[in-house]
Scaffold this active site. Structure first.
Site, short mmCIF file in Angstrom:
data_model
loop_
_atom_site.label_atom_id
_atom_site.label_comp_id
_atom_site.label_asym_id
_atom_site.label_seq_id
_atom_site.Cartn_x
_atom_site.Cartn_y
_atom_site.Cartn_z
N ARG A 49 0.84 -1.21 0.00
CA ARG A 49 0.00 0.00 0.00
C ARG A 49 0.88 1.26 0.00
O ARG A 49 0.57 2.24 -0.65
CB ARG A 49 -0.97 0.01 1.19
CG ARG A 49 -1.77 1.31 1.30
CD ARG A 49 -3.06 1.20 2.14
NE ARG A 49 -2.95 0.33 3.27
CZ ARG A 49 -2.25 0.60 4.38
NH1 ARG A 49 -1.61 1.73 4.50
NH2 ARG A 49 -2.19 -0.28 5.36
N TYR A 102 -17.71 14.91 -16.63
CA TYR A 102 -18.12 13.53 -16.33
C TYR A 102 -19.11 13.54 -15.15
O TYR A 102 -18.83 14.13 -14.11
CB TYR A 102 -16.87 12.74 -15.98
CG TYR A 102 -17.12 11.31 -15.59
CD1 TYR A 102 -17.54 10.39 -16.55
CD2 TYR A 102 -16.94 10.88 -14.29
CE1 TYR A 102 -17.78 9.07 -16.20
CE2 TYR A 102 -17.16 9.55 -13.93
CZ TYR A 102 -17.58 8.66 -14.89
OH TYR A 102 -17.81 7.36 -14.55
N ASP A 175 -9.09 17.54 -16.09
CA ASP A 175 -9.32 16.11 -16.32
C ASP A 175 -8.94 15.87 -17.78
O ASP A 175 -9.66 16.28 -18.70
CB ASP A 175 -10.79 15.78 -16.04
CG ASP A 175 -11.08 14.29 -16.22
OD1 ASP A 175 -10.36 13.61 -16.97
OD2 ASP A 175 -12.06 13.81 -15.61
N LYS A 200 -9.43 4.65 -19.53
CA LYS A 200 -9.86 5.01 -20.88
C LYS A 200 -8.68 4.92 -21.86
O LYS A 200 -8.19 3.84 -22.10
CB LYS A 200 -10.51 6.39 -20.85
CG LYS A 200 -11.51 6.59 -19.69
CD LYS A 200 -12.73 5.69 -19.75
CE LYS A 200 -13.57 5.68 -18.48
NZ LYS A 200 -13.92 6.96 -17.91
#
Ligand code: PLP
Length: 382
Positions: A49, A102, A175, A200
């Site tokens: 992590r 979005y 973005d 994407k």
């Protein structure tokens, strides 16, 4: 090494494995790392992590592609956005948000951060008077834009927005999911932060979820990295590796996506059944000249509005054969979506609502003649 974009996409953060000479760095599919005595870490790694070499290789690569100094990878685009927002916002703070970003970004800020005292105003980001009017001196901490935007492909002048952000003392966040760094590098235009859904174009093959924050702001990067570690929405090693693998072909994919999308846009530009095409590559698009300046080409996403209205749009979405009806975008295969009820369902009844006759196309890299034939056969005859 100050190499060019397509070279960086293949080599940044991708040194061969020193132990075996493997050309492709291995997937460190491990949750923890042996210590040589208490606190004796090898290469700084202790637990996956806090750090994993495969995630690091992607983070280095993302920073190099965006021209930033720090990349931080998360388990999804929204996890990346959430970490960034928590790093910079406190109760009473305010976000100016593009009015067709979005849908999930609006939902995250209004419904997850809202109850913690964060306020948001969606505004038209191509209108600087509206942005200036929405800024609340002292409490507006973030100007958040998507360009090209989703699904109407509006273009915002990133350099000019960066000036407004400086005046307002607010971070300018872009973005960059739709353009990808192959076509547009917001940090070089003055933005403070880039976020991505690497799900994407960066991943590019519809087989992996992920997100990223990239910045050259040392202090901010430290805060985002702390949240990655302390809140834990890290990207797993296999997903990081798949994303790196996808990125190697980003340049050539984006060239083909752009070429195919332009052909589709031109095909529909004067079409009797189409009311309007939303694609910045068309000279009739209001953001065409600006996009030509700040992007190297116009990308693979476009939307069309059908003259015959909602029912025609629904029928077409369900009648294509190559274009698959699905959420998401940016993969090698073409997808068709009905934003009003799919990607933008979460913003129905808000100012971000999408008209019911609009279809969004993620134009893939198949043979463009097959794509055009598919779209034509799917148009309702009426
Ligand atoms: C998909 C998407 C997101 C959200 O990313 P996830 O990886 O689905 O969490 C954010 N912004 C844009 C522009 C997107 O297309």
């Amino acid at each position: 090494m100050s190499s060019r974009f397509d070279t960086r996409a293949i080599h940044a953060g991708q040194e061969f494995d020193p132990a075996t000479g493997a050309v492709v760095p291995p997937i460190y599919q491990t949750s923890t790392f042996v210590q040589d005595g208490i606190g004796g870490l090898r290469g700084g790694y202790e637990y996956a992590r806090s750090g994993n070499p495969t995630r690091d290789s992607l983070q280095t690569l993302l920073a190099a592609l965006e021209g930033g100094s720090h990349g931080v990878a998360f388990s999804s685009g929204l996890a990346a956005e959430d970490a960034l927002l928590r790093a910079v916002l406190r109760p009473g703070d305010h976000v100016v948000l593009g009015n067709d970003v979005y849908g999930g970004t609006h939902r995250l800020i209004s419904r997850v951060h809202g109850p913690w005292g964060v306020e948001v105003d969606p505004v038209e980001m191509s209108d600087f008077d509206q942005i200036r009017a929405a800024v609340r001196q002292g409490s507006t901490k973030v100007l958040w834009v998507e360009t090209p935007s989703n699904p109407l492909m509006k273009i915002t002048d990133i350099a000019a927005l960066a000036e407004i952000g400086k005046e307002a003392g607010a971070l300018v966040v872009v973005d960059n999911t739709f353009a990808s760094p192959a076509l547009q590098r917001p940090l070089e235009l003055g933005a403070d932060v880039v976020v991505h859904s690497t799900t994407k174009y960066l991943g590019g093959h519809s087989d992996v979820l992920g997100g990223a924050v990239v910045t050259s702001d040392e202090e901010l990067a430290e805060k985002v990295r702390f949240l990655q570690f302390a809140a834990g929405a890290v990207l797993a090693p296999m997903e990081a590796w798949l994303t790196v693998r996808g990125i190697k072909t980003l340049g050539v994919r984006m060239e083909r996506h752009s070429k195919n999308a332009l052909a589709v846009a031109e095909h529909f530009a004067e079409h009797p059944k189409i009311e309007r095409v939303y694609y910045a590559g068309l000279p009739t698009h209001p953001g065409h000249e600006l996009a030509a300046r700040q992007m190297t080409s116009f990308g693979g996403m476009l939307s069309i509005a059908l003259k015959d209205g909602e029912q025609a749009a629904r029928t077409m979405a369900e009648s294509t054969k190559l274009f698959q009806l699905a959420e998401s975008l940016g993969g090698v295969e073409s997808l068709i979506g009905y934003p009003a009820e799919m990607t933008h369902a979460s913003v129905r009844g808000t100012p971000l609502e999408v008209a019911p006759n609009i279809l969004r196309l993620s134009v893939g890299i198949e043979d463009v003649d097959d794509l055009l034939e598919d779209l034509e056969q799917a148009l309702p005859r009426s």
